[in-house]
Write a protein that holds these residues in place. Structure first.
Motif, PDB file in Angstrom:
ATOM      1  N   GLN A   1      14.627   5.632  -5.492  1.00 56.62           N
ATOM      2  CA  GLN A   1      13.679   6.652  -5.932  1.00 56.62           C
ATOM      3  C   GLN A   1      14.288   8.039  -5.744  1.00 56.62           C
ATOM      4  O   GLN A   1      14.866   8.331  -4.688  1.00 56.62           O
TER       5      GLN A   1
ATOM      6  N   GLN B   1       7.993  13.221 -13.181  1.00 61.45           N
ATOM      7  CA  GLN B   1       7.262  11.976 -13.009  1.00 61.45           C
ATOM      8  C   GLN B   1       5.775  12.227 -13.124  1.00 61.45           C
ATOM      9  O   GLN B   1       5.229  13.050 -12.394  1.00 61.45           O
TER      10      GLN B   1
ATOM     11  N   ASN C   1       8.044   6.427 -13.636  1.00 61.57           N
ATOM     12  CA  ASN C   1       8.126   6.255 -12.177  1.00 61.57           C
ATOM     13  C   ASN C   1       9.343   7.005 -11.644  1.00 61.57           C
ATOM     14  O   ASN C   1      10.007   7.746 -12.394  1.00 61.57           O
TER      15      ASN C   1
END
Lengths: 116, 114
Positions: free
Chosen positions: A28, A51, A72
Motif C-alpha cells: 500500500q 485513492q 485502492n
C-alpha cells in the motif's frame, strides 16, 4: 522501496481507439502518479491518482483524454482515449510510499505505446 | 514554478574513469529534495541518490556522490570507477516539500566505453 508492475508492457494501437494501462504495487502506498515520456524526451507528470477521489491533473492534461482510476492503495489505471499518433510515448506510473521516506518515487517499467 | 536544467545532452567516458554530470535548478521553496535517476535501455527508472536541501552534507551511495551547492542551486552527480552497467540516461529531479511532485531535467545520455 516498492515493486511495481505495469500492463501491457507495450502496445500498438490504431488512431481513434483507447488503451487502458494498469499499474500494480506490491504494498500500500500513499501517492501514485502517471507520467508521459515522449520519444527522446524527459518525463512529464500527467496527474496524481488519488485513492477514492478524482485524479489531480497537471496543466495541459484533461480527464476526458486521460481518465484515471484508483480504487485502492495498490492499484491504478490510466486510459489514453481517442488516440492520435501524438500520443505515442512511454507511460510510466510511479509511487511515493510517503513523506516519511523523503519524497522519492519508485517507477514501474513503463508501457510503450505506438499509435498508427 | 520549478525548473531543472541539465546542460549536457550526452557524455562518454572510458570504463574505470570518473565522470561528473551537471544539474542546476530553480525553486522558491525552502523545503525541497533533489534526486538523480538512472534510466538504462530497459527504460526502468532507478533511483540513484537523493539529497535533502536542509542537509549540508553531500549524499553518497557507493560509487555515486553528489556535490550540492545550495546557494548556487547546483546539484552535480559524480560517478567514480565507472562501469559498463552505468551506461544510461541520467535525470536530475526536484521535489517540493509540500507534496510529492517531481520536476525532471531533460537528461544526460551517458555512455561508458570499454
Amino acid at each position: 522501496s516498492a515493486v511495481i508492475s505495469q500492463k501491457p508492457s507495450r502496445d500498438i494501437c490504431q488512431r481513434g481507439t483507447s488503451l487502458t494501462i494498469q499499474c500494480q504495487v506490491d504494498s500500500q502506498v500513499t501517492m501514485m502518479f502517471w507520467y508521459r515520456q515522449q520519444p527522446g524526451q524527459s518525463l512529464t507528470l500527467i496527474a496524481t491518482a488519488n485513492q477514492g477521489s478524482e485524479a489531480t491533473y497537471e496543466s495541459g492534461f484533461v480527464i476526458d483524454k486521460f481518465p484515471i482510476s484508483r480504487p485502492n492503495l495498490t492499484f491504478s489505471t490510466l486510459t489514453v482515449s481517442n488516440m492520435s499518433p501524438e500520443d505515442s510515448s512511454i507511460y510510466l506510473c510511479s509511487v511515493a510510499p510517503g513523506r516519511l521516506v523523503g519524497h522519492e518515487q519508485y517507477f514501474g517499467p513503463g508501457t510503450r505505446l505506438t499509435v498508427t | 514554478a520549478q525548473t531543472v536544467t541539465q546542460s549536457q545532452p550526452e557524455m562518454s567516458v572510458q570504463e574505470a574513469e570518473t565522470v561528473t554530470l551537471s544539474c542546476t535548478y530553480d525553486t522558491s521553496e525552502n523545503n525541497y529534495y533533489l534526486f538523480w535517476y538512472k534510466q538504462p535501455p530497459s527504460r526502468q527508472m532507478i533511483l540513484v541518490i537523493r539529497q535533502e536541501a536542509y542537509k549540508q552534507q553531500n549524499a553518497t551511495e557507493n560509487r555515486f556522490s553528489v556535490n550540492f551547492q545550495k546557494a548556487a542551486k547546483s546539484f552535480s552527480l559524480k560517478i567514480s570507477d565507472s562501469q559498463l552497467g552505468d551506461t544510461a540516461m541520467y535525470f536530475c529531479a526536484l521535489g517540493q516539500g509540500g507534496n510529492e511532485k517531481l520536476t525532471f531535467g531533460t537528461g544526460t545520455r551517458l555512455t561508458i566505453i570499454p
